[in-house]
Design a protein around this motif. Structure first.
Motif: not given
Length: 774
Positions: A513-515, A517-533, A555-564
């Motif tokens: 929905e935010h345009g 790609k899977k290759t642009q974003v990696i959300i680690k399992d520890e981050a997922v658990i922290d979001i839940i908790r 993340i979309a803002k970071i990628i579009v602005s060219g930071e990463k």
């Protein structure tokens, strides 16, 4: 009259579809070779020939058995050869004759004949028969309009009874077999009597034909008149710019009514309304009402149905693909499919998915529709107060429409959709009626095959519909309505299940929905658990999905602005993206406190933990309750206090203690309403802790109602309460012993991390919960 001279070796002429009576003179065309040869032989001799009718007119070469046994001896008066090779002869019938000794010669056939002479005497009976026959014949001739006056005059002048009968028989529309029957009647009286009866019958048939013809003529005249008027109406409407007006419209509607497959009773109503519509002027207000009604009848599905996909493996694959957990619901759907496969006809069950928001009740209904390969339709019942929303309005009202059920069936387009009744617990009633009562007929499998909508007025079959209702709080659903549904509770998700849902569903959905790609974003399992908790505290995953969406936007803002070009999210970078933690995981892990007990509650948004605080101050024995408690919790507090007072001796408390101290019981969490019979032992524990000034173990959560004698009563929602305790970091749960059966519903991953203390009396609760025992 010609005299018959020869009775042996008489040439035979077979006739096809024709019979000649004695005294008749008529032309005959002869074309068959043997018949021509027989005629030529007769002309060479005495011009006598025997005319015999064939039994079957299609026989080209008739043999002896193919001819009638009685024929007519005739005299050939004239013979003329036609250009096409056939002969046209003029013959005069002389007498009836029976033939014998059939002999086939080289070119023609000869027979011996026995002439049957007729009596010409007229006794009184014969004269009476002749007069009666003439009377009937004259009446018939005038009615038929096929017999001329000259013929009637000729017949009247005939004196011989036999000849009279033959001439009249020749003018009647008899079949060949009937004419042959008359020819074979050698008795004149019998012949006259037979013709009288036949003439009487023919007259009745003729009268009936005239009557039918008159009706047809009147109908034709009326039809022609209507056609003429319709054509005039068309011309007028065309001149007025109305093209074909109602005529073409009515014809189209009539065709659609025939094609839609309505039951006969409904079709009769539709056609009746269509006739009314055709007669009412277009400018009339009622015309639009009738047209709208007809359109609704046509647009509803009456027979069209989708074929269920009877593949249990495929259905299970779809349900597992779209939802993690929810095993009971999936099992119930697969059971329905299995029974449906064994028995082709099965009424649609009425399922009610009950649970807190965000656990996937609505999306689960969509998955069920996809697994069955059925159409899906959803209506929201939240805030519905008017009974007409369900049953529709009477057509006499301005702006009348069918209810939401019929509207949903029109939208579905088939008679067997999956029909979702969303938020059925949010219906309420007022002066406009009770919509929940109207839903009783919809959701009763014994009645919904004849559901009646006020607008449609005719019965509509809902028995093939698979109804699925959703609800957050079953307590607000009226008992009779709840009784008609099969309730399947969805308590919420464990931390492990939320992590699976996030990785399998939420993250791929939000990335798309935010345009991203899977290759642009990696959300680690520890981050997922922290979001839940630390960023959500809920039974479902709706807030969790919103946090994932927020993360994707960052993340979309970071990628579009060219930071990463590629962003990896771990526990450290998560706080930079989502901010500081909003919730504290393991809130019960601080320290043991006096007069503060952790209770477990079941709310409309799932399970939750409640801190019940008790303080004692010098006073006059007053009990004060705060925290927006409901009536049930107030009664529980009073009961808990009464129980503790019965234990004064064990507590080593003076009898005057309760008269000199005020007790204040408070349940925090602001203005959130709290009610339910499950906080009795929690309040009793908090009161006892405050009186004894003994802390309560911080890792313990408890739920259960208490009686004056200290018995612990069973409660509901143990699974939801357990999940909330697990989210809060509690390790021990005290619950009623009668709820032991409910432990099976708790996921294994949660049950393994918790210790359950099953109690039957409040003394056991105090002994375990108070630090140092009781």
């Amino acid at each position: 009259m010609v005299t018959i001279q020869k009775t042996t070796n008489v040439p035979l002429l077979p006739l096809r579809g024709l019979l000649v009576y004695p005294s008749m003179v008529l032309h005959i065309d002869v074309g068959r070779n043997r018949s021509v040869a027989a005629l030529e032989q007769a002309m060479l001799e005495d011009q006598m020939i025997l005319l015999v009718t064939q039994k079957e007119m299609h026989d080209e070469q008739p043999e002896e058995q193919d001819l009638y046994s009685i024929g007519t001896m005739a005299y050939v008066k004239q013979m003329l050869k036609l250009p096409n090779g056939t002969l046209r002869i003029l013959v005069e019938g002389l007498a009836r004759a029976a033939w014998t000794n059939y002999r086939v010669l080289e070119k023609y056939t000869v027979v011996d004949v026995d002439i049957k002479e007729e009596s010409t005497s007229k006794d009184v009976e014969t004269q009476a028969l002749m007069r009666t026959l003439l009377t009937y014949f004259e009446k018939y001739a005038k009615s038929s309009n096929k017999i001329t006056n000259e013929t009637i005059s000729t017949v009247v002048d005939i004196e011989e009874p036999g000849r009279l009968a033959d001439i009249i028989a020749s003018h009647l529309p008899f079949k060949i077999a009937d004419k042959q029957e008359v020819l074979e009647m050698l008795s004149v009286k019998k012949r006259l009597d037979h013709l009288i009866i036949r003439l009487h019958d023919e007259q009745e048939v003729l009268d009936l034909e005239k009557k039918i013809s008159s009706k047809v003529k009147q109908s034709m005249e009326r039809t022609q008149k209507e056609y003429y008027l319709r054509e005039q109406m068309k011309a007028i409407q065309t001149e007025l710019g109305d093209r074909e007006g109602k005529t073409g419209e009515v014809a189209e509607l009539r065709q659609r009514i025939d094609e839609v497959g309505m039951p006969d009773s409904i079709k009769e109503v539709a056609l009746k309304e269509l006739d009314r519509y055709e007669k009412i002027p277009a400018a009339s207000a009622e015309s639009g009402v009738i047209r709208n009604y007809i359109d609704w009848l046509i647009s509803l599905p009456w027979t069209k149905a989708t074929e269920d996909r009877m593949n249990i493996a495929y259905a299970e694959k779809i349900l597992d693909r779209d939802h993690d957990g929810l095993e009971k619901v999936k099992e119930r759907v697969l059971e329905y499919l299995a029974v449906r496969q064994l028995k082709n006809s099965l009424r649609g069950p009425i399922l009610c998915l009950a649970g807190p928001p965000g656990v996937g009740k609505t999306s689960l209904a969509r998955s069920i529709a996809e697994s069955l390969d059925r159409n899906f339709v959803r209506i929201s019942l939240g805030g519905v107060r008017d009974e007409s929303e369900i049953r529709g309005h009477r057509r006499t009202y301005v702006g009348a429409m069918p209810g939401r059920i019929i509207q949903g069936m029109k939208k579905a387009g088939t008679i067997n959709p999956v029909f979702l009744l969303d938020e059925i617990d949010k219906m309420s009633n007022d002066f406009r009626g009770d919509p929940a009562a109207a839903m009783l007929e919809v959701l009763d499998p014994a009645q919904n095959n004849t559901f009646s909508d006020h607008y449609i007025e005719e019965s509509y079959d809902l028995s093939n519909v698979l109804f699925i209702a959703t609800a957050n709080d079953l307590s607000t659903i009226p008992g009779p309505l709840l009784d008609r549904m099969e309730v399947i509770s969805i308590a919420g998700y464990t931390e492990i299940e939320k992590a699976q849902i996030t990785n399998n569903h939420l993250i791929p959905k939000q990335l798309k929905e935010h345009g991203l790609k899977k290759t642009q974003v990696i959300i680690k399992d520890e981050a997922v658990i922290d979001i839940i908790r630390y960023y959500t505290r809920e039974a479902g995953v709706r807030s969790l999905e919103r946090q994932i969406a927020t993360l994707c936007r960052k993340i979309a803002k970071i990628i579009v602005s060219g930071e990463k070009k590629r962003v990896t999210v771990n526990s450290k970078s998560l706080q930079q993206l989502l901010g500081k933690h909003r919730f504290r995981y393991g809130q019960a892990e601080k320290e043991n406190q006096v007069g503060v007990a952790t209770g477990l509650a079941y709310t409309t948004v799932g399970g939750d933990t409640l801190q019940i605080e008790v303080s004692l101050t010098p006073g006059k024995g007053k009990l004060q309750l705060t925290g927006k408690l409901g009536e049930v919790m107030k009664e529980s507090a009073q009961t808990a206090l009464s129980y503790v007072r019965t234990k004064m001796n064990k507590l080593n408390v003076d009898a005057e203690y309760f008269e000199t101290h005020d007790i204040h019981i408070h349940v925090p969490e602001g203005a959130v309403p709290k009610d339910g019979p499950s906080a009795g032992i929690t309040m009793a524990t908090a009161i006892a802790s405050a009186i004894l000034h003994r802390p309560i173990r911080r890792e313990v959560g408890m739920t259960g109602e208490i009686t004056l004698r200290g018995r612990v009563l069973p409660i509901g929602g143990l699974k939801e309460k357990t999940l909330s305790a697990h989210r809060a970091g509690l390790t021990t749960i005290i619950c009623p012993k009668d709820n032991e059966r409910d432990l099976e519903d708790i996921p294994d991953s949660v049950r393994e991390q918790l210790t359950f203390k099953l109690v039957s009396s409040a003394d056991e609760v105090l002994a375990y919960a108070l630090d140092g025992g009781f």
